[in-house]
Design a protein around this motif. Structure first.
Motif, PDB file in Angstrom:
ATOM      1  N   TYR A  71       9.647   5.310  -5.081  1.00 28.46           N
ATOM      2  CA  TYR A  71       8.682   5.678  -4.056  1.00 28.46           C
ATOM      3  C   TYR A  71       9.418   6.195  -2.825  1.00 28.46           C
ATOM      4  CZ  TYR A  71       5.831   2.721  -7.045  1.00 28.46           C
ATOM      5  OH  TYR A  71       5.197   2.156  -8.128  1.00 28.46           O
ATOM      6  N   ILE A  87       0.717   9.856  -3.968  1.00 24.57           N
ATOM      7  CA  ILE A  87      -0.219   8.778  -4.266  1.00 24.57           C
ATOM      8  C   ILE A  87      -1.437   8.917  -3.351  1.00 24.57           C
ATOM      9  CG2 ILE A  87      -0.552   6.278  -4.313  1.00 24.57           C
ATOM     10  CD1 ILE A  87       2.488   6.074  -4.875  1.00 24.57           C
ATOM     11  N   ARG A 118      -4.307   7.020  -3.609  1.00 27.25           N
ATOM     12  CA  ARG A 118      -4.945   5.732  -3.346  1.00 27.25           C
ATOM     13  C   ARG A 118      -4.036   4.653  -3.900  1.00 27.25           C
ATOM     14  NH1 ARG A 118     -10.209   4.476  -6.433  1.00 27.25           N
ATOM     15  NH2 ARG A 118      -9.966   6.704  -6.664  1.00 27.25           N
ATOM     16  N   SER A 119      -3.978   3.526  -3.217  1.00 33.34           N
ATOM     17  CA  SER A 119      -3.087   2.452  -3.650  1.00 33.34           C
ATOM     18  C   SER A 119      -3.676   1.105  -3.232  1.00 33.34           C
ATOM     19  CB  SER A 119      -1.719   2.648  -3.002  1.00 33.34           C
ATOM     20  OG  SER A 119      -0.846   1.592  -3.317  1.00 33.34           O
ATOM     21  N   TYR A 120      -3.723   0.177  -4.162  1.00 36.69           N
ATOM     22  CA  TYR A 120      -4.153  -1.171  -3.820  1.00 36.69           C
ATOM     23  C   TYR A 120      -3.597  -2.110  -4.870  1.00 36.69           C
ATOM     24  CZ  TYR A 120      -7.786  -0.062  -7.256  1.00 36.69           C
ATOM     25  OH  TYR A 120      -8.452   0.337  -8.377  1.00 36.69           O
ATOM     26  N   GLY A 121      -3.681  -3.379  -4.631  1.00 38.99           N
ATOM     27  CA  GLY A 121      -3.138  -4.347  -5.565  1.00 38.99           C
ATOM     28  C   GLY A 121      -3.874  -5.662  -5.510  1.00 38.99           C
ATOM     29  N   ASP A 136       0.867  -1.173   0.000  1.00 38.79           N
ATOM     30  CA  ASP A 136       0.000   0.000   0.000  1.00 38.79           C
ATOM     31  C   ASP A 136       0.901   1.218   0.000  1.00 38.79           C
ATOM     32  OD1 ASP A 136      -1.820   2.023   0.329  1.00 38.79           O
ATOM     33  OD2 ASP A 136      -2.587   1.313   2.248  1.00 38.79           O
ATOM     34  N   ARG A 137       0.840   2.008  -1.034  1.00 31.97           N
ATOM     35  CA  ARG A 137       1.710   3.175  -1.166  1.00 31.97           C
ATOM     36  C   ARG A 137       0.955   4.490  -0.963  1.00 31.97           C
ATOM     37  NH1 ARG A 137       6.512   1.403  -2.107  1.00 31.97           N
ATOM     38  NH2 ARG A 137       6.965  -0.380  -3.429  1.00 31.97           N
ATOM     39  N   THR A 138      -0.266   4.421  -0.444  1.00 28.61           N
ATOM     40  CA  THR A 138      -1.063   5.618  -0.198  1.00 28.61           C
ATOM     41  C   THR A 138      -0.269   6.615   0.643  1.00 28.61           C
ATOM     42  OG1 THR A 138      -3.091   4.317  -0.294  1.00 28.61           O
ATOM     43  CG2 THR A 138      -3.237   6.487   0.752  1.00 28.61           C
ATOM     44  N   VAL A 190       5.662   9.481  -5.405  1.00 29.69           N
ATOM     45  CA  VAL A 190       6.183   8.677  -6.510  1.00 29.69           C
ATOM     46  C   VAL A 190       6.895   9.615  -7.479  1.00 29.69           C
ATOM     47  CG1 VAL A 190       4.006   8.741  -7.818  1.00 29.69           C
ATOM     48  CG2 VAL A 190       5.696   6.952  -8.298  1.00 29.69           C
TER      49      VAL A 190
END
Length: 106
Positions: free
Chosen positions: A59, A97, A99-102, A4-6, A10
């Protein structure tokens, strides 16, 4: 597992290489990857290239960490070598960033 990079910064580096001095480029790229990983606030890197065009996303914990990386003397020296030898052009974009998800196949 996806990170999670929220909230992270970047730095998107998009470039086209000249094809000159491939060995020197590989050595410098490896050295910069290792140097970046030792910097305060470093959170990781993703990179892909095809046909001489590359995209590298680094990041950072915050803007100050990203700026410190930009200003690092060894990084600045390698950046100048890249302008003189390895790159036809590059573009750099910096963003936070939101929002971040994978997803990962199990």
């Amino acid at each position: 597992m996806a990170a999670d990079r929220t909230g992270q910064i970047v730095v998107a580096f998009i470039s086209e290489r000249t094809g000159e001095d491939a060995e020197g480029y590989a050595i410098a790229a490896q050295a910069m990857d290792a140097l970046a990983a030792r910097q305060p606030g470093y959170r990781g890197i993703d990179s892909v290239s095809s046909g001489g065009v590359g995209i590298t996303l680094s990041y950072w914990a915050d803007e100050a960490a990203a700026v410190a990386w930009r200003n690092h003397p060894e990084h600045a020296e390698t950046r100048e070598a890249g302008r003189g030898r390895w790159y036809k052009w590059y573009r750099l974009h910096v963003a936070e960033i939101g929002r971040s998800y994978g997803w990962d196949r199990g």
